[in-house]
Design an enzyme around this catalytic site. Structure first.
Site, PDB file in Angstrom:
ATOM      1  N   LYS A 149       0.833  -1.203   0.000  1.00  0.00           N
ATOM      2  CA  LYS A 149       0.000   0.000   0.000  1.00  0.00           C
ATOM      3  C   LYS A 149       0.868   1.253   0.000  1.00  0.00           C
ATOM      4  O   LYS A 149       0.655   2.175  -0.803  1.00  0.00           O
ATOM      5  CB  LYS A 149      -0.923   0.005   1.221  1.00  0.00           C
ATOM      6  CG  LYS A 149      -1.848   1.224   1.283  1.00  0.00           C
ATOM      7  CD  LYS A 149      -2.703   1.221   2.527  1.00  0.00           C
ATOM      8  CE  LYS A 149      -1.921   1.741   3.723  1.00  0.00           C
ATOM      9  NZ  LYS A 149      -2.781   1.945   4.906  1.00  0.00           N
ATOM     10  N   ASP A 167      -6.551   1.148   0.994  1.00  0.00           N
ATOM     11  CA  ASP A 167      -6.626   1.402   2.433  1.00  0.00           C
ATOM     12  C   ASP A 167      -7.994   0.953   2.941  1.00  0.00           C
ATOM     13  O   ASP A 167      -8.763   0.303   2.217  1.00  0.00           O
ATOM     14  CB  ASP A 167      -6.371   2.877   2.737  1.00  0.00           C
ATOM     15  CG  ASP A 167      -7.548   3.776   2.383  1.00  0.00           C
ATOM     16  OD1 ASP A 167      -8.424   3.337   1.585  1.00  0.00           O
ATOM     17  OD2 ASP A 167      -7.616   4.898   2.908  1.00  0.00           O
TER      18      ASP A 167
END
Length: 279
Positions: A149, A167
């Protein structure tokens, strides 16, 4: 309910149950077309979407993203001006005094672990990359403190390499949108990548996150004041009546979001416009 998108007014006259049934037999190509249409509406709905972490260099963005774990971007941006003033290079982090760095990072939470990550990141950059942050996914995820991420945030926003940032908001919304039925972030990333054109990946991530923070909240989404209502199989998860939904809109553009959804902006309370973002 009516809503406005790109100057055109649309009508939504379906119940939440009908909305869910409407997409039950959706084909893969139908899903892709719907996803791309929703992505276009998100672009119209959130023209201000951007990376909300303050940075001027790739290293600063990497550090800010590591610090953003389990806290808000607002809190990180309060800490990083002094941090970036004291620590400007990988060598600075590699040689950092642990106690001093922990003191600076304390407001972000989990400051000991974050301090450890930043010191090790600085050391790894010196040892492997001559102190410079690499610009490939494989090299980034091999660095301390940087997962997939974080790597996609860095690639998309510091290097201009398209990346999808999965997220909490992105995971929740893509499932609600019916784009995926999956909890694993990596699987979600690849599934969405197959739906949306690569050139749009980075901005899509920002727009979905903005929508999650301002409209499609975890506990009670503002379904009745959402520009995606007619395309969303989860319509009805939150209140569909305009007055109740408008009260749930948040952020500096809350009243503009209401107008875009065909809802009276006066229904949006003043406190909602000044409401802080959630992590």
């Amino acid at each position: 309910m009516t809503f406005l998108v790109a100057g055109a007014t649309y009508s939504l006259a379906v119940t939440p149950v009908a909305a869910a049934k409407r997409f039950a037999a959706e084909t893969p190509i139908g899903r892709k077309r719907r996803a791309r249409k929703m992505a276009r509406v998100l672009a119209e709905t959130h023209p201000d979407a951007h990376c909300e972490l303050d940075f001027t260099t790739p290293l600063e963005l990497a550090v800010a993203t590591i610090l953003s774990a389990q806290t808000t971007d607002v809190r990180v941006n309060q800490v990083t001006p002094e941090l970036f003033k004291r620590y400007q290079t990988a060598a600075d982090y590699a040689a950092a005094d642990r106690t001093e760095l922990e003191t600076l990072l304390r407001p972000t939470g989990f400051f000991r672990a974050k301090t450890d990550s930043l010191i090790k990141l600085g050391q790894a950059l010196i040892e492997r990359h001559d102190g410079e942050l690499p610009a490939t996914l494989a090299e980034l995820v091999a660095l301390p403190g940087i997962g997939r991420k974080t790597a996609n945030v860095i690639l998309g926003n510091a290097f201009g390499v398209p990346g999808i940032t999965v997220d909490t908001h992105f995971r929740r919304l893509t499932n609600r949108f019916g784009w995926v039925s999956e909890d694993d972030p990596v699987k979600i990333e690849f599934l969405v990548a197959d739906l949306i054109e690569k050139r749009d990946w980075t901005m899509l991530s920002h727009r979905v996150i903005f929508h999650g923070r301002r409209v499609c909240h975890a506990r009670k989404p503002a379904c009745g004041a959402c520009t995606l209502a007619s395309m969303c199989p989860s319509y009805g998860t939150g209140p569909t009546e305009a007055a109740a939904a408008a009260k749930l809109l948040k952020g500096p553009r809350a009243r503009e979001l209401a107008v875009a959804a065909g809802v009276d902006p006066e229904l949006v309370p003043a406190a909602a416009v000044a409401a802080p973002d959630v992590p």
